[in-house]
Design a protein around this motif. Sequence first.
Motif, PDB file in Angstrom:
ATOM      1  N   GLY A  76     -17.676  -1.543  10.861  1.00 39.99           N
ATOM      2  CA  GLY A  76     -16.604  -1.373   9.898  1.00 39.99           C
ATOM      3  C   GLY A  76     -15.226  -1.487  10.544  1.00 39.99           C
ATOM      4  N   ILE A  77     -14.312  -2.149   9.859  1.00 34.23           N
ATOM      5  CA  ILE A  77     -12.912  -2.229  10.300  1.00 34.23           C
ATOM      6  C   ILE A  77     -12.202  -0.992   9.783  1.00 34.23           C
ATOM      7  CG2 ILE A  77     -10.771  -3.557  10.170  1.00 34.23           C
ATOM      8  CD1 ILE A  77     -12.499  -6.037   9.583  1.00 34.23           C
ATOM      9  N   ALA A  78     -11.453  -0.332  10.639  1.00 31.67           N
ATOM     10  CA  ALA A  78     -10.769   0.896  10.252  1.00 31.67           C
ATOM     11  C   ALA A  78      -9.913   0.667   9.007  1.00 31.67           C
ATOM     12  CB  ALA A  78      -9.903   1.388  11.405  1.00 31.67           C
ATOM     13  N   THR A  79     -10.141   1.494   8.010  1.00 33.80           N
ATOM     14  CA  THR A  79      -9.387   1.369   6.764  1.00 33.80           C
ATOM     15  C   THR A  79      -7.902   1.555   6.997  1.00 33.80           C
ATOM     16  OG1 THR A  79     -11.307   2.281   5.601  1.00 33.80           O
ATOM     17  CG2 THR A  79      -9.230   2.200   4.391  1.00 33.80           C
ATOM     18  N   GLY A  80      -7.566   2.329   8.036  1.00 33.66           N
ATOM     19  CA  GLY A  80      -6.160   2.568   8.353  1.00 33.66           C
ATOM     20  C   GLY A  80      -5.396   1.283   8.599  1.00 33.66           C
ATOM     21  N   HIS A  81      -6.095   0.251   9.087  1.00 35.51           N
ATOM     22  CA  HIS A  81      -5.431  -1.027   9.350  1.00 35.51           C
ATOM     23  C   HIS A  81      -4.881  -1.625   8.066  1.00 35.51           C
ATOM     24  CE1 HIS A  81      -5.587  -2.475  13.499  1.00 35.51           C
ATOM     25  NE2 HIS A  81      -6.668  -1.745  13.653  1.00 35.51           N
ATOM     26  N   VAL A  82      -5.739  -1.797   7.085  1.00 43.18           N
ATOM     27  CA  VAL A  82      -5.297  -2.438   5.848  1.00 43.18           C
ATOM     28  C   VAL A  82      -4.334  -1.546   5.079  1.00 43.18           C
ATOM     29  CG1 VAL A  82      -7.183  -1.612   4.375  1.00 43.18           C
ATOM     30  CG2 VAL A  82      -6.082  -3.803   3.875  1.00 43.18           C
ATOM     31  N   VAL A  83      -4.521  -0.223   5.167  1.00 44.69           N
ATOM     32  CA  VAL A  83      -3.586   0.690   4.507  1.00 44.69           C
ATOM     33  C   VAL A  83      -2.191   0.543   5.104  1.00 44.69           C
ATOM     34  CG1 VAL A  83      -2.989   3.120   4.169  1.00 44.69           C
ATOM     35  CG2 VAL A  83      -5.338   2.361   3.806  1.00 44.69           C
ATOM     36  N   THR A  84      -2.115   0.463   6.430  1.00 43.00           N
ATOM     37  CA  THR A  84      -0.812   0.314   7.090  1.00 43.00           C
ATOM     38  C   THR A  84      -0.197  -1.044   6.774  1.00 43.00           C
ATOM     39  OG1 THR A  84      -1.631   1.726   8.880  1.00 43.00           O
ATOM     40  CG2 THR A  84       0.410   0.526   9.290  1.00 43.00           C
ATOM     41  N   GLU A  85      -1.025  -2.082   6.689  1.00 40.55           N
ATOM     42  CA  GLU A  85      -0.519  -3.398   6.306  1.00 40.55           C
ATOM     43  C   GLU A  85       0.062  -3.371   4.896  1.00 40.55           C
ATOM     44  OE1 GLU A  85      -3.770  -5.876   9.041  1.00 40.55           O
ATOM     45  OE2 GLU A  85      -3.953  -5.826   6.856  1.00 40.55           O
ATOM     46  N   LEU A  86      -0.633  -2.707   3.984  1.00 38.96           N
ATOM     47  CA  LEU A  86      -0.148  -2.603   2.608  1.00 38.96           C
ATOM     48  C   LEU A  86       1.134  -1.777   2.539  1.00 38.96           C
ATOM     49  CD1 LEU A  86      -3.549  -2.081   0.747  1.00 38.96           C
ATOM     50  CD2 LEU A  86      -2.045  -4.074   0.572  1.00 38.96           C
ATOM     51  N   LEU A  87       1.198  -0.717   3.328  1.00 44.35           N
ATOM     52  CA  LEU A  87       2.415   0.088   3.358  1.00 44.35           C
ATOM     53  C   LEU A  87       3.584  -0.703   3.922  1.00 44.35           C
ATOM     54  CD1 LEU A  87       1.032   3.556   4.543  1.00 44.35           C
ATOM     55  CD2 LEU A  87       1.956   2.994   2.290  1.00 44.35           C
ATOM     56  N   GLY A  88       3.310  -1.488   4.969  1.00 47.28           N
ATOM     57  CA  GLY A  88       4.370  -2.333   5.529  1.00 47.28           C
ATOM     58  C   GLY A  88       4.878  -3.331   4.518  1.00 47.28           C
ATOM     59  N   ALA A  89       3.945  -3.947   3.769  1.00 55.29           N
ATOM     60  CA  ALA A  89       4.348  -4.882   2.721  1.00 55.29           C
ATOM     61  C   ALA A  89       5.119  -4.159   1.630  1.00 55.29           C
ATOM     62  CB  ALA A  89       3.115  -5.562   2.137  1.00 55.29           C
ATOM     63  N   GLY A  90       4.672  -2.956   1.280  1.00 50.37           N
ATOM     64  CA  GLY A  90       5.352  -2.185   0.252  1.00 50.37           C
ATOM     65  C   GLY A  90       6.772  -1.823   0.639  1.00 50.37           C
ATOM     66  N   VAL A  91       6.962  -1.472   1.912  1.00 52.80           N
ATOM     67  CA  VAL A  91       8.312  -1.175   2.400  1.00 52.80           C
ATOM     68  C   VAL A  91       9.204  -2.399   2.246  1.00 52.80           C
ATOM     69  CG1 VAL A  91       9.659  -0.748   4.504  1.00 52.80           C
ATOM     70  CG2 VAL A  91       7.669   0.671   3.986  1.00 52.80           C
ATOM     71  N   GLY A  92       8.689  -3.566   2.644  1.00 55.64           N
ATOM     72  CA  GLY A  92       9.478  -4.787   2.553  1.00 55.64           C
ATOM     73  C   GLY A  92       9.810  -5.162   1.120  1.00 55.64           C
ATOM     74  N   ILE A  93       8.811  -5.074   0.244  1.00 58.94           N
ATOM     75  CA  ILE A  93       9.037  -5.416  -1.157  1.00 58.94           C
ATOM     76  C   ILE A  93      10.059  -4.471  -1.786  1.00 58.94           C
ATOM     77  CG2 ILE A  93       7.963  -5.478  -3.442  1.00 58.94           C
ATOM     78  CD1 ILE A  93       5.372  -6.393  -2.020  1.00 58.94           C
ATOM     79  N   ALA A  94       9.908  -3.171  -1.523  1.00 57.99           N
ATOM     80  CA  ALA A  94      10.842  -2.192  -2.079  1.00 57.99           C
ATOM     81  C   ALA A  94      12.261  -2.445  -1.585  1.00 57.99           C
ATOM     82  CB  ALA A  94      10.396  -0.777  -1.705  1.00 57.99           C
TER      83      ALA A  94
END
Length: 248
Positions: A76-94
Amino acid sequence: MSSTLPPPFWPILLGVLGAVFGSFIATVAIRWPAGRSALGGRSGCDGCGRELAWFELVPVASFVVLRGRCRSCGAGIATGHVVTELLGAGVGIAAGLVAPGWEGVAGAACGWLLLALGAIDLAAFWLPDVLTGTLAVVALGGGLAGFAPSPSDRLIGGAAGFAALWLVAAGYRRVRGRIGLGGGDPKLFGAIGLWLGWRALPMVLLIASVAGLAVVAVMAVAGKKPAVTDRLPLGTLLAGAAFLCWAV
């Protein structure tokens, strides 16, 4: 790039950059606290150690296509990876939506630094001085570039933010005879003050405190205890509250 570019351009650009930075931040949050180089070495599977191909490193998309597992060993790939990627994208979009243009770029940069600090503090209860110092420099740069708040409000905020939590930490240590607040928290709050100015600090602290109480309440209802007894990552809470205050 010019700030005269169409407003929709900015959230798209910063969102894509944020996903990339989020992927890097996730790796740093794993490697750095473990004493490994945050910059050197290719990414590999935590299960079999195989070096990952470029198409396995595309933020968010690779996780979805691979269904969250290594294509070789199935680990399994650590879920934290994709969560952090989504948060990074969310910061940029916001940031792109709130302030299309260079002010949004500055806001996104501070948001990504806060994301990195929050992720590391959550993983290891550690706020690296180099990241906090970089946040302070970027924050001061925004003031010198003419973005609100004014440089004077930022400087007052930096001093007030650091002093407030330093006094709390010193008072707790004197009364209880033990450390109750990490040395990085006052520095982070000071850097946040340099970004948002002194007027925003009470709201940042209030939101972080309420969020912390909510986490404790949820754990109590679930019958769980914090990973480290009587400790919550205040830096993570402050980081999230600070970006929320800026974006809203």
